[in-house]
Enzyme design. Structure first.
Site, PDB file in Angstrom:
ATOM      1  N   HIS A   1      33.893  38.632   9.392  1.00  0.00           N
ATOM      2  CA  HIS A   1      32.431  38.712   9.410  1.00  0.00           C
ATOM      3  C   HIS A   1      31.864  37.557  10.229  1.00  0.00           C
ATOM      4  CE1 HIS A   1      31.871  41.808   6.154  1.00  0.00           C
ATOM      5  NE2 HIS A   1      33.168  41.549   6.081  1.00  0.00           N
TER       6      HIS A   1
ATOM      7  N   CYS B   1      26.521  43.692   9.750  1.00  0.00           N
ATOM      8  CA  CYS B   1      26.160  43.241   8.411  1.00  0.00           C
ATOM      9  C   CYS B   1      24.665  43.496   8.197  1.00  0.00           C
ATOM     10  CB  CYS B   1      26.484  41.753   8.305  1.00  0.00           C
ATOM     11  SG  CYS B   1      25.655  40.885   6.980  1.00  0.00           S
ATOM     12  N   GLU B   2      24.331  44.151   7.109  1.00  0.00           N
ATOM     13  CA  GLU B   2      22.917  44.458   6.871  1.00  0.00           C
ATOM     14  C   GLU B   2      22.111  43.228   6.470  1.00  0.00           C
ATOM     15  OE1 GLU B   2      22.594  46.033   2.303  1.00  0.00           O
ATOM     16  OE2 GLU B   2      23.178  47.491   3.808  1.00  0.00           O
ATOM     17  N   HIS B   3      22.777  42.145   6.112  1.00  0.00           N
ATOM     18  CA  HIS B   3      22.056  40.935   5.706  1.00  0.00           C
ATOM     19  C   HIS B   3      21.617  40.079   6.888  1.00  0.00           C
ATOM     20  CE1 HIS B   3      24.685  41.599   1.978  1.00  0.00           C
ATOM     21  NE2 HIS B   3      23.483  42.093   1.740  1.00  0.00           N
ATOM     22  N   HIS B   4      22.452  40.013   7.934  1.00  0.00           N
ATOM     23  CA  HIS B   4      22.140  39.165   9.089  1.00  0.00           C
ATOM     24  C   HIS B   4      22.123  39.928  10.406  1.00  0.00           C
ATOM     25  CE1 HIS B   4      24.022  36.511   6.017  1.00  0.00           C
ATOM     26  NE2 HIS B   4      22.944  35.800   6.284  1.00  0.00           N
TER      27      HIS B   4
ATOM     28  N   CYS C   1      28.923  36.646  10.487  1.00  0.00           N
ATOM     29  CA  CYS C   1      27.910  35.879   9.747  1.00  0.00           C
ATOM     30  C   CYS C   1      28.556  34.692   9.023  1.00  0.00           C
ATOM     31  CB  CYS C   1      27.140  36.773   8.770  1.00  0.00           C
ATOM     32  SG  CYS C   1      28.158  37.626   7.563  1.00  0.00           S
TER      33      CYS C   1
ATOM     34  N   GLN D   1      30.633  45.638   3.648  1.00  0.00           N
ATOM     35  CA  GLN D   1      31.999  46.157   3.684  1.00  0.00           C
ATOM     36  C   GLN D   1      32.355  46.918   2.415  1.00  0.00           C
ATOM     37  OE1 GLN D   1      34.892  43.372   5.185  1.00  0.00           O
ATOM     38  NE2 GLN D   1      36.564  44.382   4.105  1.00  0.00           N
TER      39      GLN D   1
END
Length: 183
Positions: A140, A71-74, A142, A112
């Site tokens: 996910h 995940c590019e956020h976490h 996250c 995704q």
């Protein structure tokens, strides 16, 4: 990267010289290079490496392709499976190439939704088929390990072109074959 991970360990309050952590920065750097190796791969070239002229015009489906991404956020993993189908228009590709395209796009920092579109666009642009269908189902971490901490949520994304988008029967056949309730 190794020195940065050593600094991160120290910022977390760890002793980076502790026996169990001595090689951790190097291991993490190598792991991150592997987990993001997709940046160095060209998915279109993967498909082009095995193109064949064939007059087959029915659905070609590769389902349950194992998929691992970050995940590019976490920068936490999301894992699941991809189902990819296309209807050839005079050109087919090696079946393993479909799975390799999924892996090439997965091994990048991702969301995704974008991953689903990238796979679809790559196959559509490279093979010029009569249609492409992509469904990804993923868990996910996250969501599992932090935040809402929901252990059982599965995220499903889909994208379609051509016959899969315009012909309900073709889309229904695809959905039936992959065994999901998405309609």
């Amino acid at each position: 990267m190794t020195e940065h991970y050593k600094a991160i360990l120290e910022l977390l309050g760890e002793d980076s010289e502790r026996e169990g952590l001595l090689k951790t920065p190097e291991r993490v750097a190598k792991a991150m290079q592997y987990l993001t190796k997709g940046y160095a791969e060209d998915p279109r070239e993967i498909l082009r490496a095995a193109l064949f002229k064939e007059d087959y015009k029915q659905m070609v489906l590769v389902k349950d392709i194992e998929m691992y991404s970050l995940c590019e956020h976490h920068m936490l993993p999301f894992i699941g499976k991809a189902h990819v189908a296309y209807i050839p228009n005079g050109t087919i590709t090696g079946l393993s190439k479909i799975a390799r395209v999924v892996e090439a796009f997965s091994r990048r920092l991702q969301v995704q939704e974008r991953l689903t579109m990238q796979i679809k666009d790559c196959i559509q642009d490279t093979l010029d088929p009569l249609g492409v269908a992509v469904v990804i189902e993923a868990k996910h971490l996250c969501m599992c390990m932090r935040g809402v901490r929901n252990q059982n949520a599965i995220t499903t994304t889909s994208d379609f072109t051509g016959a899969f988008k315009t012909q309900l029967k073709t889309r229904e056949e695809f959905i039936r074959l992959i065994g999901t309730t998405l309609l």
